[in-house]
Write an enzyme that holds these catalytic residues in place. Structure first.
Site, PDB file in Angstrom:
ATOM      1  N   ARG A 362     -24.931  21.536 -16.691  1.00 16.65           N
ATOM      2  CA  ARG A 362     -24.709  21.352 -15.252  1.00 16.65           C
ATOM      3  C   ARG A 362     -26.045  21.494 -14.516  1.00 16.65           C
ATOM      4  O   ARG A 362     -26.656  22.566 -14.535  1.00 16.65           O
ATOM      5  CB  ARG A 362     -23.715  22.389 -14.713  1.00 16.65           C
ATOM      6  CG  ARG A 362     -22.342  22.368 -15.398  1.00 16.65           C
ATOM      7  CD  ARG A 362     -21.508  21.182 -14.948  1.00 16.65           C
ATOM      8  NE  ARG A 362     -20.275  21.065 -15.711  1.00 16.65           N
ATOM      9  CZ  ARG A 362     -19.121  21.666 -15.393  1.00 16.65           C
ATOM     10  NH1 ARG A 362     -19.076  22.447 -14.333  1.00 16.65           N
ATOM     11  NH2 ARG A 362     -18.047  21.494 -16.131  1.00 16.65           N
ATOM     12  N   GLU A 364     -27.011  22.134 -11.652  1.00 17.79           N
ATOM     13  CA  GLU A 364     -26.770  22.748 -10.354  1.00 17.79           C
ATOM     14  C   GLU A 364     -27.934  23.661  -9.973  1.00 17.79           C
ATOM     15  O   GLU A 364     -28.452  24.398 -10.807  1.00 17.79           O
ATOM     16  CB  GLU A 364     -25.475  23.551 -10.382  1.00 17.79           C
ATOM     17  CG  GLU A 364     -24.232  22.709 -10.597  1.00 17.79           C
ATOM     18  CD  GLU A 364     -22.971  23.557 -10.686  1.00 17.79           C
ATOM     19  OE1 GLU A 364     -22.089  23.376  -9.824  1.00 17.79           O
ATOM     20  OE2 GLU A 364     -22.875  24.392 -11.587  1.00 17.79           O
ATOM     21  N   ARG A 370     -23.512  34.158 -11.682  1.00 18.19           N
ATOM     22  CA  ARG A 370     -22.505  33.630 -12.607  1.00 18.19           C
ATOM     23  C   ARG A 370     -22.696  32.160 -12.986  1.00 18.19           C
ATOM     24  O   ARG A 370     -21.849  31.583 -13.663  1.00 18.19           O
ATOM     25  CB  ARG A 370     -21.108  33.807 -12.005  1.00 18.19           C
ATOM     26  CG  ARG A 370     -20.850  33.009 -10.721  1.00 18.19           C
ATOM     27  CD  ARG A 370     -19.408  33.176 -10.292  1.00 18.19           C
ATOM     28  NE  ARG A 370     -19.074  32.301  -9.176  1.00 18.19           N
ATOM     29  CZ  ARG A 370     -17.838  32.131  -8.722  1.00 18.19           C
ATOM     30  NH1 ARG A 370     -16.834  32.760  -9.298  1.00 18.19           N
ATOM     31  NH2 ARG A 370     -17.599  31.339  -7.702  1.00 18.19           N
ATOM     32  N   HIS A 371     -23.809  31.548 -12.574  1.00 16.91           N
ATOM     33  CA  HIS A 371     -24.029  30.132 -12.881  1.00 16.91           C
ATOM     34  C   HIS A 371     -25.202  29.948 -13.835  1.00 16.91           C
ATOM     35  O   HIS A 371     -26.228  30.612 -13.717  1.00 16.91           O
ATOM     36  CB  HIS A 371     -24.293  29.336 -11.594  1.00 16.91           C
ATOM     37  CG  HIS A 371     -23.067  29.115 -10.768  1.00 16.91           C
ATOM     38  ND1 HIS A 371     -22.726  29.933  -9.726  1.00 16.91           N
ATOM     39  CD2 HIS A 371     -22.099  28.164 -10.835  1.00 16.91           C
ATOM     40  CE1 HIS A 371     -21.597  29.500  -9.174  1.00 16.91           C
ATOM     41  NE2 HIS A 371     -21.198  28.430  -9.827  1.00 16.91           N
ATOM     42  N   GLU A 512     -13.499  33.228 -10.950  1.00 17.63           N
ATOM     43  CA  GLU A 512     -12.919  32.081 -11.673  1.00 17.63           C
ATOM     44  C   GLU A 512     -13.578  31.886 -13.040  1.00 17.63           C
ATOM     45  O   GLU A 512     -14.801  31.934 -13.161  1.00 17.63           O
ATOM     46  CB  GLU A 512     -13.095  30.826 -10.816  1.00 17.63           C
ATOM     47  CG  GLU A 512     -12.595  29.552 -11.478  1.00 17.63           C
ATOM     48  CD  GLU A 512     -13.740  28.655 -11.911  1.00 17.63           C
ATOM     49  OE1 GLU A 512     -13.677  28.178 -13.059  1.00 17.63           O
ATOM     50  OE2 GLU A 512     -14.667  28.444 -11.134  1.00 17.63           O
ATOM     51  N   SER A 515     -11.171  26.087 -14.953  1.00 13.58           N
ATOM     52  CA  SER A 515     -10.644  25.022 -14.109  1.00 13.58           C
ATOM     53  C   SER A 515      -9.916  24.050 -15.024  1.00 13.58           C
ATOM     54  O   SER A 515     -10.453  23.664 -16.066  1.00 13.58           O
ATOM     55  CB  SER A 515     -11.761  24.287 -13.362  1.00 13.58           C
ATOM     56  OG  SER A 515     -12.197  25.037 -12.260  1.00 13.58           O
ATOM     57  N   ARG A 563     -19.070  33.485 -19.279  1.00 16.66           N
ATOM     58  CA  ARG A 563     -18.413  34.081 -18.115  1.00 16.66           C
ATOM     59  C   ARG A 563     -17.240  34.966 -18.535  1.00 16.66           C
ATOM     60  O   ARG A 563     -16.994  36.010 -17.921  1.00 16.66           O
ATOM     61  CB  ARG A 563     -17.958  32.992 -17.148  1.00 16.66           C
ATOM     62  CG  ARG A 563     -17.588  33.540 -15.788  1.00 16.66           C
ATOM     63  CD  ARG A 563     -17.261  32.433 -14.793  1.00 16.66           C
ATOM     64  NE  ARG A 563     -18.431  31.661 -14.394  1.00 16.66           N
ATOM     65  CZ  ARG A 563     -18.427  30.751 -13.435  1.00 16.66           C
ATOM     66  NH1 ARG A 563     -17.308  30.493 -12.777  1.00 16.66           N
ATOM     67  NH2 ARG A 563     -19.528  30.091 -13.132  1.00 16.66           N
TER      68      ARG A 563
END
Length: 589
Positions: A362, A364, A370-371, A512, A515, A563
């Site tokens: 990812r 991002e 948490r990323h 979370e 997903s 995670r």
């Protein structure tokens, strides 16, 4: 005379001569010969200086002056000799210290210690090594052979104390010089072994009067009979003892006015190989392995098949801008954001139930706790008969097994983690709430600015998690029927409300971790949704085409391994559960 003068001028020359002659012999040579040599040297100089003087007037005074100069020079030479002797002894001590990789030549126990030759697979001796974690009081008086790292070392007089570490297990090793089983040379050798060196320890298991509280194997200690270094460590960038301190320990020291050394996260990650040796990190990654194992075992037991899908793909698998683009043999390509498209294609190929454990990418720019830009995905996909709740049933079973499996099979590792990073064990109880119900709980609690058609931010998720824990006494819950606007293009819309989707997220401790959704299996609807989300249809045409020849209704989920471990263990940063993290600022080591 010239040589004599040079020796006086250079204590180094004297030191070299002293080392070659031997100190006692060199001193005798100086006392018996050096003085006459100096007198001769000074006499020559004196004869030259007296040539312009009257012999009758200055003969007596000249001889008297020469003798005084000679005596003075002799004293200076003797002093220089003593200084040279000291320097040579100091040099010899340095040589001996450097030479302690091998035993002292005159030590009768020299065969019991010293560095071993490099292990190059020359032979197999049949020796058996005992694991440090297997040491206990039942082995009392038995001889064992251990291999591990020197965690700490302390020498004092005729004794030495070492802590031997092997992964998460530690044991105390002791040497007391008695010249029968342990020599002074052995103690000296052991005391000088650098921390983190790998050693072989042969010894007898002993049960101390008082437990060794600082070691995991507290009911035993090893009385050394042999000690050999297998691999020596160089100077460490930081002390592992500093990297193992808990926040509670640091805080307690501060309250006493003490300052304990700590190691920053960046320093740890820059030296990750060393950092990973700490007992807490060893335990964290054993638990991570356990999560993957429990995930796999549960799904295999439920009729799933493991698959492996490409990570080099032509188009984005999730949509959005968080894609790593690259050139593939002259063609545009990207790294897979998930195995999503290929999981679904496998279902269309009648695999019925599939899962994969693999890397996910990812792009991002998320600088959060948490990323990550690369993580390990635990993904599964399955055909359903009527309702996406069939998928939720599987999710709940998987996580019940993960929670219970970690608590029972990895209890020792969880205890080790808690010693450095204290946490409460999470509670598991199946719970399903709709997104609307979650929004209502937030609104009733006075939480502001909650969009019923938007996504939840991190703060809102944590608040809802706390509310759920207080009301339902569980750290695990599923939130489903998310707004359509915040879900990927392949998510199936709800039949009763086009603004809502047949999707779900799973939470642990208010954050979370999953997903998922029922997927669109109709090619026309899928094409329309892709266009609405701004995805060039031509880049995913093979994916869409796979639904043209009869596609079963299906759904699935994806979860980040790092995670799950972070949240289960109550850790504050996902970099603690990623072996070599990749975030927007880190590409090495």
């Amino acid at each position: 005379p010239t040589a004599a003068i040079l020796c006086i001028q250079s204590p180094i020359n004297l030191a070299l001569l002293a080392a070659s002659f031997g100190f006692s012999r060199f001193r005798r040579v100086l006392q018996s010969n050096f003085r006459s040599t100096l007198i001769g040297a000074m006499s020559l100089a004196d004869e030259q200086s007296m040539s312009s003087l009257s012999l009758n007037e200055n003969e007596g005074g000249g001889r008297s002056q020469a003798e005084k100069e000679a005596k003075k020079a002799a004293k200076a030479a003797e002093k220089a000799a003593k200084e040279a002797e000291k320097a040579a002894k100091a040099a010899q001590r340095g040589v001996k210290a450097a030479a302690m990789t091998q035993p002292e030549a005159d030590d009768p126990l020299k065969d019991l210690y010293g560095d071993v030759e490099m292990v190059q697979s020359k032979e197999q001796t049949g020796r058996k090594w005992t694991r440090v974690e297997d040491l206990n009081a039942t082995l009392k008086d038995q001889e064992v052979l251990l291999r591990g790292r020197v965690h700490t070392v302390r020498g004092k007089g005729k004794s030495a104390f070492l802590v031997l570490r092997q992964r998460t297990a530690t044991a105390q090793v002791v040497l007391f010089a008695d010249d029968t089983t342990v020599s002074k040379g052995m103690v000296k050798y052991a005391s000088q072994i650098p921390k983190e060196s790998i050693v072989d320890i042969g010894g007898v298991v002993s049960v101390p009067e008082n437990p060794v509280e600082s070691c995991s194997q507290s009911d035993v200690e090893i009385k050394v009979r042999s000690i050999r270094v297998v691999s020596r460590a160089l100077v460490l960038p930081f002390e592992l003892v500093d990297a193992t301190r808990s926040e509670a320990e640091i805080k307690a020291a501060e309250e006493k006015g003490e300052v304990l050394a700590t190691v920053s996260q960046d320093t740890r990650l820059d030296n990750r190989t060393l950092d990973l040796r700490t007992p807490a990190n060893q335990a964290i990654f054993k638990c991570q392995s356990g999560v993957g194992q429990l995930f796999r075992e549960t799904l295999l037991g439920m009729g799933f098949q493991e698959i492996h899908t490409p990570k080099l793909i032509a188009g984005a698998s999730e949509g959005g801008a968080a894609v790593f683009h690259l050139e593939y043999k002259g063609l545009p390509a990207c790294l897979a954001q998930s195995p999503q498209l290929y999981k679904q294609m496998a279902i269309c190929a009648d695999f019925e139930r599939v899962f994969e454990i693999g890397p996910v990418f990812r792009a991002e720019d998320s600088y959060t706790h948490r990323h990550l830009c690369e993580f390990t995905g635990l993904d599964f996909e399955m055909a359903i008969h009527e309702h996406y709740f069939e998928v939720l049933d599987v999710i709940e079973q998987v996580f019940e097994n993960i929670f219970n499996g970690l608590a029972t099979k990895f209890a020792t590792e969880l205890k080790v983690i808690a010693q450095q990073y204290p946490f409460e064990m999470p509670k598991f109880k199946p719970l399903r709430l709709t997104f609307a119900e979650g929004i209502k709980m937030l609104q009733e609690s006075g939480y502001p600015n909650v969009d019923p058609l938007g996504d939840l931010n991190t703060e809102a998720e944590r608040t809802l998690g706390a509310l759920v824990k207080a009301k339902y006494d569980t750290d695990f819950y599923i939130l489903h029927r998310y707004p359509m606007a915040v879900r990927p293009f392949y998510t199936m819309p709800c039949p009763d409300d086009p603004q809502v989707s047949n999707s779900y997220d799973v939470f642990i401790r208010g954050e979370e971790i999953i997903s998922g959704a029922q997927r669109v299996h109709d090619p026309e609807l899928l094409t329309r949704r892709a266009k609405e989300c701004g995805i060039p249809v031509e880049t995913i045409q093979p994916y869409i085409d796979s639904f043209k020849y009869g596609a079963p209704p299906h759904g699935g989920a994806g979860v980040g391994l790092e995670r799950v471990v972070m949240l289960y263990c109550g850790l504050n940063n996902i970099r603690k559960t990623s072996m070599f993290p990749r975030d927007p600022k880190r590409l090495t080591p």
